[in-house]
Design an enzyme around this catalytic site. Structure first.
Site, mmCIF file in Angstrom:
data_model
loop_
_atom_site.group_PDB
_atom_site.id
_atom_site.type_symbol
_atom_site.label_atom_id
_atom_site.label_comp_id
_atom_site.label_asym_id
_atom_site.label_seq_id
_atom_site.Cartn_x
_atom_site.Cartn_y
_atom_site.Cartn_z
ATOM 1 N N ALA A 34 0.816 -1.209 0.000
ATOM 2 C CA ALA A 34 0.000 0.000 0.000
ATOM 3 C C ALA A 34 0.859 1.273 0.000
ATOM 4 O O ALA A 34 0.563 2.234 -0.715
ATOM 5 C CB ALA A 34 -0.918 -0.014 1.221
ATOM 6 N N GLY A 230 -17.886 7.285 -4.623
ATOM 7 C CA GLY A 230 -17.226 8.572 -4.431
ATOM 8 C C GLY A 230 -16.784 8.718 -2.982
ATOM 9 O O GLY A 230 -16.639 7.720 -2.271
ATOM 10 N N ASP A 258 -5.207 3.246 -2.564
ATOM 11 C CA ASP A 258 -3.875 3.874 -2.586
ATOM 12 C C ASP A 258 -3.815 4.926 -3.697
ATOM 13 O O ASP A 258 -3.192 5.973 -3.538
ATOM 14 C CB ASP A 258 -2.789 2.814 -2.805
ATOM 15 C CG ASP A 258 -2.859 1.725 -1.739
ATOM 16 O OD1 ASP A 258 -3.249 2.034 -0.599
ATOM 17 O OD2 ASP A 258 -2.550 0.570 -2.064
ATOM 18 N N ASP A 294 -1.536 -3.627 -8.742
ATOM 19 C CA ASP A 294 -1.856 -2.580 -7.774
ATOM 20 C C ASP A 294 -1.262 -1.230 -8.152
ATOM 21 O O ASP A 294 -1.767 -0.185 -7.732
ATOM 22 C CB ASP A 294 -1.349 -2.976 -6.376
ATOM 23 C CG ASP A 294 -1.971 -4.280 -5.895
ATOM 24 O OD1 ASP A 294 -2.694 -4.917 -6.680
ATOM 25 O OD2 ASP A 294 -1.732 -4.659 -4.743
HETATM 26 O O1 KDG Z 1 -3.885 -1.419 -0.963
HETATM 27 C C1 KDG Z 1 -3.386 -2.417 -1.796
HETATM 28 C C2 KDG Z 1 -2.615 -3.310 -0.900
HETATM 29 O O2 KDG Z 1 -3.522 -4.083 -0.171
HETATM 30 C C3 KDG Z 1 -1.690 -4.245 -1.576
HETATM 31 O O3 KDG Z 1 -0.834 -3.603 -2.480
HETATM 32 C C4 KDG Z 1 -0.907 -5.113 -0.639
HETATM 33 O O4 KDG Z 1 0.030 -3.711 1.010
HETATM 34 C C5 KDG Z 1 -0.706 -4.603 0.757
HETATM 35 C C6 KDG Z 1 -1.445 -5.224 1.852
HETATM 36 O O5 KDG Z 1 -0.899 -5.230 2.948
HETATM 37 O O6 KDG Z 1 -2.556 -5.683 1.656
#
Ligand code: KDG
Length: 317
Positions: A34, A230, A258, A294
């Site tokens: 994230a 939204g 993100d 992602d």
């Molecule tokens: O927000 C997307 C994330 O969930 C993903 O990239 C992986 O960081 C991550 C997680 O801990 O879930």
């Protein structure tokens, strides 16, 4: 530096076919987490970001650092830890609206981050600190690392953007999640929970009450996200709703939050009014859902401008 973030990035395995994971035999290896998703989103829009973490001293860790550095994020505060592996995560896309994630990250290198990994001078020179609720859930020492970053942010008056990003699989209990996320929220200026996350933290209440609860803790701005619909924004003297942009086909919704955070923070750095910041977050969140991966869909400034113009009907495709 415009924004510093800290957290775990993993080697991510995305199935090449849809359906139950037990039948997936081919995967594409990507990288995701994230916090770096947000940092990469900001880099693509022309901002300078830095990431604090640990990766395993292994091939995934090396590949991951190359990837994040290649996107322009400063990785000088990322250590290779030879005592633990890089974390992994697998996606299961049963269909586009029904996506599951499976973590293989317990005891990972990133979960060994500690307060000693946070350099005071690094935090002192950033315009914003971005924190998610994933990092403090990884381990006790990661929680301490987050608290240390928050103490430095307070000392140098660095505003904190906090995305609770609740991952139930990572917390020992709901009570622990509520307590610790509550502690972090007290240090945050801008909080970006999903409506369902606010419900998880505070139980059933109205949107105004959720916003009020966060503001009582000290936040100046609360954004309650409602996915593809939204987002609602609240400050002491204003509130409103900014609808998102419809997309023709959602391919992979993970990472949309993100993307939203990257757009919102970009808007802050550009000095946009709150409503426009939220609209930018909505646009990037929507674009991310149309691409597998992602971070793969995170737009640069031209792509973002084109997306919003097309949606407004201002240009031909
Ligand atoms: O927000 C997307 C994330 O969930 C993903 O990239 C992986 O960081 C991550 C997680 O801990 O879930």
């Amino acid at each position: 530096m415009d924004v510093i973030t800290l957290g775990e990035t993993m080697a991510m395995f995305s199935p090449d076919t849809m359906g139950k994971m037990r039948y997936a035999s081919q995967y594409s290896r990507k990288f995701a987490g994230a916090e770096t998703n947000v940092a990469i989103g900001l880099q693509r829009l022309g901002f300078q970001t830095g990431w604090i973490s640990r990766v395993g001293d292994d091939e995934f860790g090396k590949g991951l650092i190359h990837f994040v550095r290649g996107e322009g994020v400063d990785v000088s505060q990322v250590q290779a830890d030879s005592r633990a592996p890089t974390g992994l995560y697998f996606k299961e896309i049963r269909h586009e609206q029904d996506v599951y994630v499976y973590y293989y990250r317990a005891g990972s290198a990133a979960s060994r981050m500690s307060a000693d990994d946070i350099q005071e001078t690094y935090i002192a020179q950033t315009k914003y600190l971005h924190i998610t609720g994933i990092t403090p859930a990884l381990s006790e020492s990661c929680f301490q690392a987050v608290m240390q970053a928050l103490r430095f942010a307070e000392k140098y008056r660095v505003p904190v953007v906090f995305d609770p990003n609740i991952r139930e699989k990572l917390w020992d209990s709901k009570q622990q999640a509520r307590e610790r996320l509550g502690q972090i929220a007290k240090q945050a200026d801008i909080i970006l929970p999903g409506v369902s996350e606010a419900r998880y933290l505070f139980g059933d209440a109205s949107l105004e009450q959720y916003a009020q609860r966060f503001m009582e803790k000290g936040a100046s701005t609360v954004i309650l996200k409602e996915g593809s619909k939204g987002a609602h924004f609240f400050t002491k003297d204003s509130h409103g709703f900014v609808p998102s942009y419809p997309v023709e086909r959602v391919v992979d919704p993970i990472g949309a939050g993100d993307g939203f955070a990257a757009g919102l923070i970009a808007g802050l750095l550009e000095g946009l009014p709150l409503e426009e910041r939220v609209a930018k977050g909505n646009a990037i969140g929507a674009i991310v859902t149309t691409v597998n991966g992602d971070v793969e869909g995170l737009p640069d400034a031209d792509e973002l401008a084109r997306f919003t113009q097309v949606k407004k009907g201002d240009v031909d495709r």
